[in-house]
Scaffold this motif. Structure first.
Motif, mmCIF file in Angstrom:
data_model
loop_
_atom_site.group_PDB
_atom_site.id
_atom_site.type_symbol
_atom_site.label_atom_id
_atom_site.label_comp_id
_atom_site.label_asym_id
_atom_site.label_seq_id
_atom_site.Cartn_x
_atom_site.Cartn_y
_atom_site.Cartn_z
ATOM 1 N N PRO A 189 1.352 28.251 -30.631
ATOM 2 C CA PRO A 189 2.048 29.136 -31.562
ATOM 3 C C PRO A 189 3.187 28.431 -32.292
ATOM 4 N N VAL A 190 3.569 29.038 -33.419
ATOM 5 C CA VAL A 190 4.780 28.664 -34.149
ATOM 6 C C VAL A 190 5.507 29.957 -34.499
ATOM 7 N N LEU A 191 6.770 30.035 -34.163
ATOM 8 C CA LEU A 191 7.575 31.215 -34.490
ATOM 9 C C LEU A 191 8.471 30.891 -35.681
ATOM 10 N N VAL A 192 8.366 31.707 -36.722
ATOM 11 C CA VAL A 192 9.193 31.534 -37.916
ATOM 12 C C VAL A 192 10.159 32.711 -37.978
ATOM 13 N N ASP A 193 11.424 32.419 -37.781
ATOM 14 C CA ASP A 193 12.484 33.428 -37.782
ATOM 15 C C ASP A 193 13.422 33.107 -38.937
ATOM 16 N N GLY A 194 13.147 33.702 -40.107
ATOM 17 C CA GLY A 194 13.945 33.378 -41.290
ATOM 18 C C GLY A 194 13.709 31.939 -41.703
ATOM 19 N N GLU A 195 14.789 31.157 -41.703
ATOM 20 C CA GLU A 195 14.701 29.749 -42.094
ATOM 21 C C GLU A 195 14.374 28.843 -40.912
ATOM 22 N N VAL A 196 14.251 29.421 -39.733
ATOM 23 C CA VAL A 196 14.025 28.639 -38.521
ATOM 24 C C VAL A 196 12.549 28.678 -38.149
ATOM 25 N N ALA A 197 11.943 27.516 -37.970
ATOM 26 C CA ALA A 197 10.558 27.414 -37.520
ATOM 27 C C ALA A 197 10.542 26.639 -36.205
ATOM 28 N N ILE A 198 9.927 27.233 -35.189
ATOM 29 C CA ILE A 198 9.957 26.648 -33.846
ATOM 30 C C ILE A 198 8.534 26.518 -33.330
ATOM 31 N N PHE A 199 8.185 25.322 -32.846
ATOM 32 C CA PHE A 199 6.888 25.153 -32.200
ATOM 33 C C PHE A 199 7.099 24.710 -30.757
ATOM 34 N N GLU A 200 5.997 24.672 -30.001
ATOM 35 C CA GLU A 200 5.957 24.410 -28.562
ATOM 36 C C GLU A 200 6.348 25.682 -27.809
ATOM 37 N N MET B 178 9.884 38.280 -39.044
ATOM 38 C CA MET B 178 9.474 37.421 -37.936
ATOM 39 C C MET B 178 7.978 37.189 -38.016
ATOM 40 N N LEU B 179 7.582 35.920 -38.132
ATOM 41 C CA LEU B 179 6.178 35.559 -38.259
ATOM 42 C C LEU B 179 5.788 34.686 -37.083
ATOM 43 N N LEU B 180 4.648 34.985 -36.490
ATOM 44 C CA LEU B 180 4.113 34.157 -35.421
ATOM 45 C C LEU B 180 2.746 33.635 -35.851
ATOM 46 N N TYR B 181 2.668 32.322 -36.071
ATOM 47 C CA TYR B 181 1.368 31.697 -36.258
ATOM 48 C C TYR B 181 0.715 31.609 -34.881
ATOM 49 N N GLU B 182 -0.496 32.141 -34.781
ATOM 50 C CA GLU B 182 -1.110 32.202 -33.450
ATOM 51 C C GLU B 182 -2.617 32.290 -33.561
ATOM 52 N N HIS B 183 -3.260 32.185 -32.407
ATOM 53 C CA HIS B 183 -4.670 32.530 -32.253
ATOM 54 C C HIS B 183 -4.748 33.417 -31.021
ATOM 55 N N PRO B 184 -5.440 34.559 -31.090
ATOM 56 C CA PRO B 184 -5.457 35.487 -29.956
ATOM 57 C C PRO B 184 -5.997 34.895 -28.665
ATOM 58 N N LEU B 185 -6.810 33.829 -28.767
ATOM 59 C CA LEU B 185 -7.346 33.205 -27.562
ATOM 60 C C LEU B 185 -6.395 32.190 -26.958
ATOM 61 N N SER B 186 -5.405 31.759 -27.688
ATOM 62 C CA SER B 186 -4.463 30.760 -27.180
ATOM 63 C C SER B 186 -3.610 31.356 -26.068
ATOM 64 N N SER B 187 -3.705 30.771 -24.881
ATOM 65 C CA SER B 187 -2.866 31.241 -23.769
ATOM 66 C C SER B 187 -1.396 31.029 -24.075
ATOM 67 N N TYR B 188 -1.079 29.966 -24.800
ATOM 68 C CA TYR B 188 0.315 29.713 -25.171
ATOM 69 C C TYR B 188 0.833 30.799 -26.113
ATOM 70 N N ALA B 189 0.013 31.174 -27.088
ATOM 71 C CA ALA B 189 0.418 32.238 -28.007
ATOM 72 C C ALA B 189 0.523 33.576 -27.279
ATOM 73 N N VAL C 270 10.722 43.054 -29.719
ATOM 74 C CA VAL C 270 10.974 42.347 -30.979
ATOM 75 C C VAL C 270 9.761 42.502 -31.893
ATOM 76 N N ALA C 271 9.985 43.040 -33.084
ATOM 77 C CA ALA C 271 8.886 43.221 -34.039
ATOM 78 C C ALA C 271 8.507 41.880 -34.658
ATOM 79 N N PHE C 272 7.212 41.658 -34.840
ATOM 80 C CA PHE C 272 6.738 40.423 -35.471
ATOM 81 C C PHE C 272 5.375 40.683 -36.079
ATOM 82 N N SER C 273 5.016 39.841 -37.032
ATOM 83 C CA SER C 273 3.658 39.860 -37.568
ATOM 84 C C SER C 273 2.950 38.603 -37.097
ATOM 85 N N ALA C 274 1.689 38.745 -36.743
ATOM 86 C CA ALA C 274 0.897 37.627 -36.246
ATOM 87 C C ALA C 274 -0.075 37.170 -37.323
#
Length: 271
Positions: free
Chosen positions: A53-64, A1-12, A24-28
């Protein structure tokens, strides 16, 4: 599980709080191309808007962030963040909507002055005053929704708490927090003690401490801040239209994808 993020982003931050509440375990990862508007690389492939943020769960990539939150709730339903009652669920989502639009924009605008020095003198004072007044209005609205309850959902921490926590905490960081001893201030003191929130806020604090170093990148064109939807609206309606015009002139701001087509006129001259 990968999360593209920025620590200052309120959305992230909202998404990280939800993942951590559910265990849920993830890497940022902060994308290398973040803030550049570049359309190459895995980050842009996962989200053409190149927003976190963008969450990448295997083959699934989700934004918003709201869509990500919904995915998390459906993928890992326990413990639930949304209440079972339809009216209560709608109430939580409305709280999130106001936090994601109006509140985030005010915080963002204040940061443009504090961190990125988009204005100085009388204009900076005016924009700071606008942000402070609007923050009070939003905090009063949130306080009314909270009432005397422990959490926005009543007895249990939930969806609206995860959405509101980064917004109110950033106001506190800016010195615009709710009044000492008020119900909203007491809620903030409670929420920051939750392990999922505490870890997320520590990451925010560490990144905020480095903003003076990063600010130059965004004021010299190395990175460009994205002026989108409610953020652009806030700056214009609050009296900062010249900030937008200067950013366009100096190419230190950008608008969301898709990028505008090149101007076909020679040198972009006026018709």
């Amino acid at each position: 599980m990968l999360l593209y993020e920025h620590p200052l982003s309120s959305y992230a931050q909202k998404v990280k709080i939800a993942l951590r509440e559910k265990g849920v375990a993830f890497s940022a990862e902060l994308p290398e191309t973040f803030g550049t508007g570049r359309s190459d690389g895995p980050f842009a492939q996962a989200n053409p808007r190149t927003e976190v943020p963008v969450l990448v769960d295997g083959e699934v990539a989700i934004f918003e962030s709201t869509v990500i939150l919904e995915y998390i709730e459906e993928r890992w339903p326990e413990p639930p963040l949304l209440p079972r009652d339809p009216a209560a669920r709608a109430r939580a989502r409305m709280t999130e909507e106001v936090c994601d639009t109006q509140y985030e924009a005010v915080n963002w605008g204040f940061g443009e002055i504090l961190w990125f020095r988009r204005a100085s003198g009388a204009l900076a004072d005016h924009l700071r005053g606008q942000a402070a007044a609007q923050t009070r209005t939003l905090q009063d609205w949130l306080a009314g929704r909270l009432g005397e309850a422990e959490w926005f959902g009543g007895a249990s921490f939930g969806w609206a708490d995860a959405a509101a926590a980064p917004m109110v905490n950033r106001s506190v960081h800016y010195g615009l927090g709710p009044g000492v001893g008020s119900p909203l201030a007491r809620w903030h003191a409670r929420v920051r003690e939750r392990p999922a929130v505490a870890e997320t806020f520590r990451e925010f604090d560490a990144a905020a401490a480095r903003m003076a170093e990063a600010a130059d990148l965004y004021t010299t064109g190395g990175r460009r801040r994205e002026y989108r939807d409610h953020r652009l609206e806030w700056m214009v309606k609050s009296g900062g239209v010249e900030v937008v015009l200067a950013g366009l002139r100096d190419r230190t701001i950008r608008f969301p994808w898709p990028d505008p087509s090149p101007d076909p006129r020679p040198d972009g001259e006026a018709p």
